[in-house]
Write a protein that holds these residues in place. Structure first.
Motif, PDB file in Angstrom:
ATOM      1  N   MET A  95       0.585  -1.144   0.090  1.00 45.83           N
ATOM      2  CA  MET A  95      -0.053   0.123   0.159  1.00 45.83           C
ATOM      3  C   MET A  95       0.737   1.133   0.076  1.00 45.83           C
ATOM      4  N   ALA A  96       2.096   1.193   1.038  1.00 47.46           N
ATOM      5  CA  ALA A  96       3.035   1.999   0.721  1.00 47.46           C
ATOM      6  C   ALA A  96       3.133   2.931  -0.181  1.00 47.46           C
ATOM      7  N   PHE A  97       3.522   1.617  -1.135  1.00 46.87           N
ATOM      8  CA  PHE A  97       4.161   1.655  -2.401  1.00 46.87           C
ATOM      9  C   PHE A  97       3.446   2.729  -3.721  1.00 46.87           C
ATOM     10  N   ILE A  98       2.251   1.521  -3.795  1.00 47.97           N
ATOM     11  CA  ILE A  98       1.149   2.781  -3.871  1.00 47.97           C
ATOM     12  C   ILE A  98       0.845   3.552  -3.544  1.00 47.97           C
ATOM     13  N   SER A  99       1.000   4.087  -2.684  1.00 43.60           N
ATOM     14  CA  SER A  99       0.353   5.717  -2.442  1.00 43.60           C
ATOM     15  C   SER A  99       1.880   6.679  -2.596  1.00 43.60           C
ATOM     16  N   VAL A 100       2.858   6.160  -3.019  1.00 46.66           N
ATOM     17  CA  VAL A 100       3.505   6.804  -3.905  1.00 46.66           C
ATOM     18  C   VAL A 100       3.123   6.977  -5.611  1.00 46.66           C
ATOM     19  N   LEU A 101       3.309   5.519  -5.915  1.00 51.88           N
ATOM     20  CA  LEU A 101       3.541   5.565  -7.611  1.00 51.88           C
ATOM     21  C   LEU A 101       2.388   6.093  -8.185  1.00 51.88           C
ATOM     22  N   ILE A 102       0.820   6.591  -7.403  1.00 50.68           N
ATOM     23  CA  ILE A 102      -0.354   7.095  -7.695  1.00 50.68           C
ATOM     24  C   ILE A 102       0.019   8.526  -8.058  1.00 50.68           C
ATOM     25  N   PRO A 103       0.410   9.281  -7.217  1.00 52.27           N
ATOM     26  CA  PRO A 103       0.699  10.621  -7.529  1.00 52.27           C
ATOM     27  C   PRO A 103       1.854  10.727  -8.653  1.00 52.27           C
ATOM     28  N   PHE A 104       2.768  10.050  -8.972  1.00 53.22           N
ATOM     29  CA  PHE A 104       3.769   9.665  -9.678  1.00 53.22           C
ATOM     30  C   PHE A 104       3.480   9.677 -11.226  1.00 53.22           C
ATOM     31  N   VAL A 105       2.195   8.733 -11.396  1.00 51.40           N
ATOM     32  CA  VAL A 105       1.663   8.058 -12.448  1.00 51.40           C
ATOM     33  C   VAL A 105       0.651   8.986 -13.163  1.00 51.40           C
ATOM     34  N   LEU A 106       0.169  10.143 -12.324  1.00 53.85           N
ATOM     35  CA  LEU A 106      -1.034  11.303 -11.994  1.00 53.85           C
ATOM     36  C   LEU A 106      -0.486  12.089 -12.122  1.00 53.85           C
ATOM     37  N   THR A 107       0.717  12.668 -12.180  1.00 53.36           N
ATOM     38  CA  THR A 107       1.535  14.219 -12.596  1.00 53.36           C
ATOM     39  C   THR A 107       2.018  14.391 -13.640  1.00 53.36           C
ATOM     40  N   ILE A 108       2.261  12.470 -14.187  1.00 57.18           N
ATOM     41  CA  ILE A 108       2.948  12.465 -16.076  1.00 57.18           C
ATOM     42  C   ILE A 108       1.617  12.745 -17.045  1.00 57.18           C
ATOM     43  N   VAL A 109       0.534  11.522 -16.236  1.00 56.76           N
ATOM     44  CA  VAL A 109      -0.294  11.303 -17.579  1.00 56.76           C
ATOM     45  C   VAL A 109      -1.500  12.581 -17.496  1.00 56.76           C
ATOM     46  N   TYR A 110      -1.357  13.474 -16.234  1.00 55.57           N
ATOM     47  CA  TYR A 110      -2.044  14.776 -16.708  1.00 55.57           C
ATOM     48  C   TYR A 110      -1.148  16.153 -16.880  1.00 55.57           C
ATOM     49  N   SER A 111       0.213  16.138 -16.980  1.00 56.61           N
ATOM     50  CA  SER A 111       0.870  17.245 -17.297  1.00 56.61           C
ATOM     51  C   SER A 111       0.724  18.284 -16.078  1.00 56.61           C
ATOM     52  N   LEU A 112       0.585  17.823 -14.732  1.00 58.71           N
ATOM     53  CA  LEU A 112       0.248  18.413 -14.083  1.00 58.71           C
ATOM     54  C   LEU A 112       1.397  19.375 -13.388  1.00 58.71           C
ATOM     55  N   ASP A 113       1.753  20.690 -12.990  1.00 52.16           N
ATOM     56  CA  ASP A 113       2.189  21.405 -11.627  1.00 52.16           C
ATOM     57  C   ASP A 113       3.349  20.003 -10.411  1.00 52.16           C
ATOM     58  N   ALA A 114       4.467  20.508 -10.713  1.00 51.19           N
ATOM     59  CA  ALA A 114       4.524  20.033  -9.331  1.00 51.19           C
ATOM     60  C   ALA A 114       4.029  20.087  -8.214  1.00 51.19           C
ATOM     61  N   LEU A 115       3.526  21.583  -7.727  1.00 56.11           N
ATOM     62  CA  LEU A 115       3.269  22.327  -6.696  1.00 56.11           C
ATOM     63  C   LEU A 115       2.234  23.219  -7.151  1.00 56.11           C
ATOM     64  N   LEU A 116       1.277  23.551  -6.711  1.00 59.17           N
ATOM     65  CA  LEU A 116       0.334  24.293  -6.743  1.00 59.17           C
ATOM     66  C   LEU A 116       0.939  26.241  -6.475  1.00 59.17           C
ATOM     67  N   LEU A 117       1.573  26.673  -7.674  1.00 56.64           N
ATOM     68  CA  LEU A 117       1.800  27.231  -7.982  1.00 56.64           C
ATOM     69  C   LEU A 117       0.926  29.059  -7.793  1.00 56.64           C
ATOM     70  N   ALA A 127       8.519  16.898 -13.212  1.00 60.41           N
ATOM     71  CA  ALA A 127       7.442  17.132 -11.512  1.00 60.41           C
ATOM     72  C   ALA A 127       6.477  16.656 -11.220  1.00 60.41           C
ATOM     73  N   ALA A 128       6.590  15.690 -11.491  1.00 58.92           N
ATOM     74  CA  ALA A 128       6.372  14.004 -10.984  1.00 58.92           C
ATOM     75  C   ALA A 128       6.815  13.748  -9.803  1.00 58.92           C
ATOM     76  N   THR A 129       8.738  13.667 -10.319  1.00 55.27           N
ATOM     77  CA  THR A 129       9.589  13.208  -9.601  1.00 55.27           C
ATOM     78  C   THR A 129       9.061  14.482  -8.113  1.00 55.27           C
ATOM     79  N   TYR A 130       9.470  15.516  -8.386  1.00 51.52           N
ATOM     80  CA  TYR A 130       9.360  16.372  -7.122  1.00 51.52           C
ATOM     81  C   TYR A 130       7.873  16.175  -6.095  1.00 51.52           C
ATOM     82  N   ALA A 131       6.891  15.641  -7.014  1.00 53.42           N
ATOM     83  CA  ALA A 131       5.488  16.240  -6.171  1.00 53.42           C
ATOM     84  C   ALA A 131       5.378  14.506  -5.264  1.00 53.42           C
ATOM     85  N   VAL A 132       6.305  13.337  -5.844  1.00 49.24           N
ATOM     86  CA  VAL A 132       6.406  12.582  -4.663  1.00 49.24           C
ATOM     87  C   VAL A 132       7.446  12.208  -4.135  1.00 49.24           C
TER      88      VAL A 132
END
Length: 265
Positions: free
Chosen positions: A1-23, A110-115
């Motif tokens: 579960m802990a690994f999945i909790s790390v993987l989810i934001p990494f994948v979604l940040t890349i898929v949706y091209s999101l910012d690393a943090l709320l600017l 961005a995904a790396t920093y978000a995680v």
């Protein structure tokens, strides 16, 4: 579960091209509810689940260390303290690369920093809670156990809840550019601190304290028996871990059993 909790934001940040943090730029603040990063990163609980798992693991580690009288060598304790502070500073100040005007957008960065930002911050704070609660506090444990800081432990979460509102209001209503100087930052940070804790005090006195009293009347006090007096429990104060994804709260009034001091909740 802990690994999945790390993987989810990494994948979604890349898929949706999101910012690393709320600017906190004015165009973003003005349309905050429609901002993709706010909608898909800042609000969903699963995007910040990793600190929950780290907080639970830290609580279990504290319980195990106190039960087994676990002790680290002093040099290793100092090493972990220094490393945790450097880690916390790195998480705070490494975000500047995403604020540089005209800097190229990299979904992978961005995904790396978000995680790593949330994970690194949680690990650094977890050590600062684990160390004093297991007798590895060094001088930091004495600071946390200082009685004048006890009220801040009660108000910390309220300050976390209230500080964002007037900061967003200040940025969103800014009509002209501001010349940011060191003195301007000092004044603003000091004002934010005082106003946040003032609002937190109102919340505590009007909501948390009355509800706590009602809870004790309805359900009775849990008492402070042997469960809160474990051997080796925090020579420099004892701590409870809050899993809200942002902070770990300290309760520095709990004294060491056996030294003649009473346990205060």
């Amino acid at each position: 579960m802990a690994f999945i909790s790390v993987l989810i934001p990494f994948v979604l940040t890349i898929v949706y091209s999101l910012d690393a943090l709320l600017l906190p730029y004015i165009p973003i603040i003005e349309s905050l509810a429609r901002n993709p990063t706010f909608q898909k990163v800042y609000i969903p609980t699963y995007m910040r689940a990793t600190p929950y798992f780290i907080g639970m693991f830290c609580a279990l580690a504290i319980r195990w260390a106190n039960k087994n009288r676990f002790k680290l060598p002093k040099w290793l304790t100092i090493f972990f303290h220094v490393s945790s502070f450097l880690l916390l500073l790195f998480v705070c100040y490494s975000s500047w690369i995403f604020f540089r005007p005209g800097s190229p957008r990299s979904p992978l960065a961005a995904a790396t920093y978000a995680v790593l930002a949330r994970t690194g911050w949680s690990v650094g704070i977890a050590w600062q809670m684990f160390a004093p609660a297991t007798g590895h506090g060094w001088w930091i444990g004495r600071v946390f156990a200082w009685r004048p800081l006890a009220p801040l432990g009660r108000l910390t979460y309220g300050a976390f809840l209230t500080h964002v509102g007037f900061q967003i209001h200040e940025v969103a209503t800014m009509a002209t550019p501001i010349n940011v100087t060191v003195m301007y930052l000092v004044r603003n940070n000091f004002a934010d601190f005082l106003f946040s804790y003032f609002l937190s005090t109102i919340l505590f006195l009007s909501i948390e304290s009355p509800l706590t009293g009602m809870e004790k009347v309805i359900f009775g006090s849990s008492g402070s028996g042997s469960s809160s007096r474990r051997p080796g429990m925090a020579q420099n104060g004892a701590y409870s871990l809050g899993a809200n994804g942002q902070t770990l709260t300290a309760h520095p009034l709990m004294k060491v059993p056996g030294n003649g001091a009473e346990t205060t909740h």
